[in-house]
Design a protein around this motif. Structure first.
Motif, PDB file in Angstrom:
ATOM      1  N   ILE A 227      99.242   7.746  74.081  1.00 18.57           N
ATOM      2  CA  ILE A 227      98.675   8.676  75.391  1.00 18.57           C
ATOM      3  C   ILE A 227      96.953   8.064  75.044  1.00 18.57           C
ATOM      4  CG2 ILE A 227      97.932   9.488  77.185  1.00 18.57           C
ATOM      5  CD1 ILE A 227     101.335   9.766  77.856  1.00 18.57           C
ATOM      6  N   SER A 228      97.512   9.344  73.223  1.00 21.23           N
ATOM      7  CA  SER A 228      95.439  10.122  73.266  1.00 21.23           C
ATOM      8  C   SER A 228      94.698   8.898  72.230  1.00 21.23           C
ATOM      9  CB  SER A 228      96.494  11.127  71.868  1.00 21.23           C
ATOM     10  OG  SER A 228      95.207  11.621  71.368  1.00 21.23           O
ATOM     11  N   GLU A 229      96.160   7.901  71.633  1.00 20.21           N
ATOM     12  CA  GLU A 229      95.381   6.884  71.313  1.00 20.21           C
ATOM     13  C   GLU A 229      94.760   5.372  72.280  1.00 20.21           C
ATOM     14  OE1 GLU A 229      97.429   4.672  68.179  1.00 20.21           O
ATOM     15  OE2 GLU A 229      96.890   6.540  67.101  1.00 20.21           O
ATOM     16  N   LEU A 230      95.478   5.206  73.204  1.00 20.77           N
ATOM     17  CA  LEU A 230      94.590   5.141  74.780  1.00 20.77           C
ATOM     18  C   LEU A 230      93.070   5.342  75.148  1.00 20.77           C
ATOM     19  CD1 LEU A 230      94.944   2.521  76.950  1.00 20.77           C
ATOM     20  CD2 LEU A 230      96.539   3.800  77.588  1.00 20.77           C
ATOM     21  N   GLN A 231      93.840   6.117  75.104  1.00 27.34           N
ATOM     22  CA  GLN A 231      92.380   7.544  75.938  1.00 27.34           C
ATOM     23  C   GLN A 231      90.819   7.788  74.635  1.00 27.34           C
ATOM     24  OE1 GLN A 231      92.677   8.686  79.219  1.00 27.34           O
ATOM     25  NE2 GLN A 231      93.921   8.025  79.147  1.00 27.34           N
ATOM     26  N   THR A 232      91.217   7.612  73.493  1.00 28.43           N
ATOM     27  CA  THR A 232      90.153   7.841  72.129  1.00 28.43           C
ATOM     28  C   THR A 232      89.982   6.226  72.231  1.00 28.43           C
ATOM     29  OG1 THR A 232      91.741   7.975  71.281  1.00 28.43           O
ATOM     30  CG2 THR A 232      91.011  10.086  71.367  1.00 28.43           C
TER      31      THR A 232
ATOM     32  N   GLN B 171      84.162  10.422  82.176  1.00 25.61           N
ATOM     33  CA  GLN B 171      85.211  10.986  82.724  1.00 25.61           C
ATOM     34  C   GLN B 171      85.870   9.157  83.443  1.00 25.61           C
ATOM     35  OE1 GLN B 171      84.335  12.270  85.723  1.00 25.61           O
ATOM     36  NE2 GLN B 171      83.150  13.489  84.447  1.00 25.61           N
ATOM     37  N   VAL B 172      85.825   8.605  82.876  1.00 31.30           N
ATOM     38  CA  VAL B 172      86.524   6.944  82.779  1.00 31.30           C
ATOM     39  C   VAL B 172      88.400   7.398  82.086  1.00 31.30           C
ATOM     40  CG1 VAL B 172      84.836   5.350  82.755  1.00 31.30           C
ATOM     41  CG2 VAL B 172      85.863   5.646  80.603  1.00 31.30           C
ATOM     42  N   LEU B 173      88.468   8.635  81.564  1.00 34.97           N
ATOM     43  CA  LEU B 173      89.325   8.629  80.706  1.00 34.97           C
ATOM     44  C   LEU B 173      90.894   9.007  82.152  1.00 34.97           C
ATOM     45  CD1 LEU B 173      88.259  10.633  78.262  1.00 34.97           C
ATOM     46  CD2 LEU B 173      88.917   8.378  78.377  1.00 34.97           C
ATOM     47  N   SER B 174      91.677   8.536  82.266  1.00 35.40           N
ATOM     48  CA  SER B 174      92.666   8.933  83.494  1.00 35.40           C
ATOM     49  C   SER B 174      93.487  10.173  82.727  1.00 35.40           C
ATOM     50  CB  SER B 174      93.543   7.745  83.089  1.00 35.40           C
ATOM     51  OG  SER B 174      94.444   7.739  82.171  1.00 35.40           O
ATOM     52  N   ASN B 175      92.811  10.777  81.467  1.00 37.64           N
ATOM     53  CA  ASN B 175      94.143  12.186  81.567  1.00 37.64           C
ATOM     54  C   ASN B 175      92.544  13.364  81.547  1.00 37.64           C
ATOM     55  OD1 ASN B 175      94.876  14.333  79.482  1.00 37.64           O
ATOM     56  ND2 ASN B 175      96.468  12.716  79.521  1.00 37.64           N
ATOM     57  N   LEU B 176      93.503  14.068  82.772  1.00 38.85           N
ATOM     58  CA  LEU B 176      92.091  15.298  82.472  1.00 38.85           C
ATOM     59  C   LEU B 176      92.282  16.562  81.381  1.00 38.85           C
ATOM     60  CD1 LEU B 176      93.615  16.516  86.728  1.00 38.85           C
ATOM     61  CD2 LEU B 176      91.112  14.901  85.478  1.00 38.85           C
ATOM     62  N   TYR B 177      93.241  16.127  80.805  1.00 40.80           N
ATOM     63  CA  TYR B 177      93.226  17.456  79.302  1.00 40.80           C
ATOM     64  C   TYR B 177      91.925  16.685  79.044  1.00 40.80           C
ATOM     65  CZ  TYR B 177      94.010  20.357  75.606  1.00 40.80           C
ATOM     66  OH  TYR B 177      94.005  21.222  74.577  1.00 40.80           O
ATOM     67  N   ALA B 178      91.611  15.522  78.717  1.00 33.67           N
ATOM     68  CA  ALA B 178      90.913  15.159  77.584  1.00 33.67           C
ATOM     69  C   ALA B 178      89.805  14.837  78.021  1.00 33.67           C
ATOM     70  CB  ALA B 178      92.201  13.508  76.710  1.00 33.67           C
ATOM     71  N   ARG B 179      90.516  14.484  79.725  1.00 30.52           N
ATOM     72  CA  ARG B 179      88.555  14.361  79.811  1.00 30.52           C
ATOM     73  C   ARG B 179      88.178  15.899  79.787  1.00 30.52           C
ATOM     74  NH1 ARG B 179      88.892  13.403  85.870  1.00 30.52           N
ATOM     75  NH2 ARG B 179      90.031  11.307  85.195  1.00 30.52           N
ATOM     76  N   SER B 180      88.714  16.996  79.961  1.00 34.35           N
ATOM     77  CA  SER B 180      87.736  18.340  79.611  1.00 34.35           C
ATOM     78  C   SER B 180      87.617  18.245  78.405  1.00 34.35           C
ATOM     79  CB  SER B 180      88.572  19.716  80.466  1.00 34.35           C
ATOM     80  OG  SER B 180      89.776  19.482  79.511  1.00 34.35           O
ATOM     81  N   LYS B 181      88.299  18.164  77.791  1.00 35.80           N
ATOM     82  CA  LYS B 181      87.577  18.827  76.222  1.00 35.80           C
ATOM     83  C   LYS B 181      86.294  18.211  75.383  1.00 35.80           C
ATOM     84  CE  LYS B 181      90.640  19.961  73.471  1.00 35.80           C
ATOM     85  NZ  LYS B 181      89.803  21.413  72.965  1.00 35.80           N
TER      86      LYS B 181
ATOM     87  N   THR C   9      88.114  18.616  68.958  1.00 37.91           N
ATOM     88  CA  THR C   9      88.886  18.532  70.432  1.00 37.91           C
ATOM     89  C   THR C   9      90.460  17.954  70.050  1.00 37.91           C
ATOM     90  OG1 THR C   9      88.658  16.107  69.865  1.00 37.91           O
ATOM     91  CG2 THR C   9      87.133  17.167  71.442  1.00 37.91           C
ATOM     92  N   GLY C  10      91.083  17.301  68.503  1.00 35.37           N
ATOM     93  CA  GLY C  10      92.058  17.373  68.114  1.00 35.37           C
ATOM     94  C   GLY C  10      92.804  16.055  69.279  1.00 35.37           C
ATOM     95  N   LEU C  11      91.504  14.861  69.763  1.00 31.51           N
ATOM     96  CA  LEU C  11      91.855  14.273  69.944  1.00 31.51           C
ATOM     97  C   LEU C  11      92.038  12.842  69.581  1.00 31.51           C
ATOM     98  CD1 LEU C  11      90.680  14.478  73.979  1.00 31.51           C
ATOM     99  CD2 LEU C  11      93.097  15.131  72.870  1.00 31.51           C
TER     100      LEU C  11
END
Length: 405
Positions: free
Chosen positions: A266-271, A297-307, A328-330
């Motif tokens: 999930i992390s790699e997909l978001q980044t 804003q295009v990220l679906s993970n709210l936590y990753a988006r906020s970071k 960010t640790g992402l």
């Protein structure tokens, strides 16, 4: 000219509906009659109507990703050929045979003809053109590179669609395997096992522990099967309702990034999505901080988006991009090194694009690994359950044979 929606009947009495543009409703009526159609209803497809529907909470229909990619590519080609935006929109609208796409393009053309820019016209359709799309179009209009930007957008849409399709295709076999396995076990416990076990119960002999457990499971499914199914549905609906609350969804998204295997996927997909979006925006002359905010804003993970939104504010304050992303640790170490190299050499856009390609490959690799682990584990689990059922049936038979012997 403006866009008009119509309903008409042809010479055979068949109903037709669609969207055309014309100077007035009367001109559209004449145009339809010249095509052998008898108009029934003609009304303007105005952006005011769309805005009213949005305020009333009505859903504005989206168009498919493939259609969006196609019209974006066609617009890029026509604009690159020095055709005005208004005429390009009209040409693409006449090219398509889908009424929802045609109506959308005619409405955009109407807004452009009234003096609005293309990005401003697109803002009336946020469910079709997201923040990223509109920001890139606005940047292309400012820099005079609208055709190049539209081509990048078409490539980006195609890449996202390909990743989505690959993921869905990879999940089809495990999903079918789970459904078939569960169905087989339920049929065995509810229809086959009771008839076999009943023979042993009538004999009055003491049954082995495994057989008694099997009887309890079988009776539970037969007597409470519908209640169990209803409970599962209620739980699913309750979880979905809970996840609509932003605080709960934030906690869930944060926990999902900590999962053993899927968390990294999930992390790699978001980044990867963030890096590719940021690359496209920066290459389209969007300022870095604004590009980071839009890309997040295009990220679906709210936590990753906020970071990443917090990271954009950190960059706005003058902090280095590398240290900000590291906090960010992402991001993976490889991606961080590529970003650092791009920042030092002034080739951030190219490095971000390469990083996104690298992350996409890593995502595909990790999905393949996860499925390679999941499938044999599922098969072994289902085989163990079936083996338990078979042994629970065979043990009383062996015990009966020993008694007869």
């Amino acid at each position: 000219m403006a866009a008009y929606q119509y309903q008409a009947v042809d010479a055979q009495g068949r109903k037709k509906k669609g969207v055309v543009d014309g100077e007035s409703a009367r001109a559209v009526r004449v145009q339809l009659r010249s095509q052998g159609l008898t108009p029934l209803v003609i009304e303007a497809a105005s952006s005011a109507k769309v805005a009213t529907e949005q305020k009333q909470g009505k859903r504005v229909r989206r168009i498919k990703s493939a259609d969006l990619t196609l019209l974006t590519r066609q617009l890029a080609t026509l604009i690159a050929a020095a055709l005005p935006v208004e005429e390009a929109l009209r040409a693409v609208a006449k090219q398509t045979n889908k009424n929802n796409v045609k109506g959308l393009l005619f409405e955009l053309r109407s807004q452009v003809a009234q003096g609005y820019s293309l990005s401003e016209s697109m803002s009336g359709f946020p469910r079709v053109f997201d923040d990223l799309y509109r920001a890139m179009v606005a940047a292309g209009e400012r820099t005079g590179n609208l055709d190049l930007v539209l081509n990048r957008l078409a490539d980006y849409t195609e890449q996202r669609q390909q990743i989505r399709m690959k993921t869905l295709q990879a999940m089809i076999y495990p999903a079918v395997l789970v459904v078939v396995s569960v169905a087989v076990i339920v049929i065995l416990l509810s229809a086959v096992v009771p008839q076999i076990i009943a023979q042993f119960v009538h004999m009055g002999q003491e049954l082995p522990l495994s057989t008694r457990i099997l009887i309890i499971l079988s009776d539970g499914i037969r007597n409470n099967g519908w209640w169990m199914a209803l409970l599962i549905v209620v739980v699913i609906m309750a979880v979905r309702s809970a996840l609509k609350k932003e605080a709960i969804r934030m906690r869930w998204h944060r926990q999902s990034l900590s999962l053993p295997v899927m968390g990294r996927v999930i992390s790699e997909l978001q980044t990867a999505r963030f890096a590719r979006t940021l690359s496209i925006l920066t290459a389209s002359a969007v300022p870095l901080v604004e590009a980071m905010q839009i890309a997040s804003q295009v990220l679906s993970n709210l936590y990753a988006r906020s970071k990443l939104i917090f990271a954009s504010e950190s960059v706005r304050k003058g902090n280095p991009l590398l240290s900000t992303f590291s906090e960010t640790g992402l991001f993976s170490p490889m991606l961080l090194q590529m970003i650092a190299s791009g920042e030092q050499t002034g080739e951030l856009e190219q490095m971000l694009e390469r990083a996104a390609d690298f992350q996409d490959r890593e995502f595909s690799y990790r999905v393949s690994i996860a499925l390679a682990i999941f499938e044999p584990v599922l098969i072994v689990t289902m085989a163990a359950i079936v083996l338990f059922i078979v042994m629970a049936i065979i043990q009383p038979i062996l015990a009966l044979n020993n008694m007869i012997g």
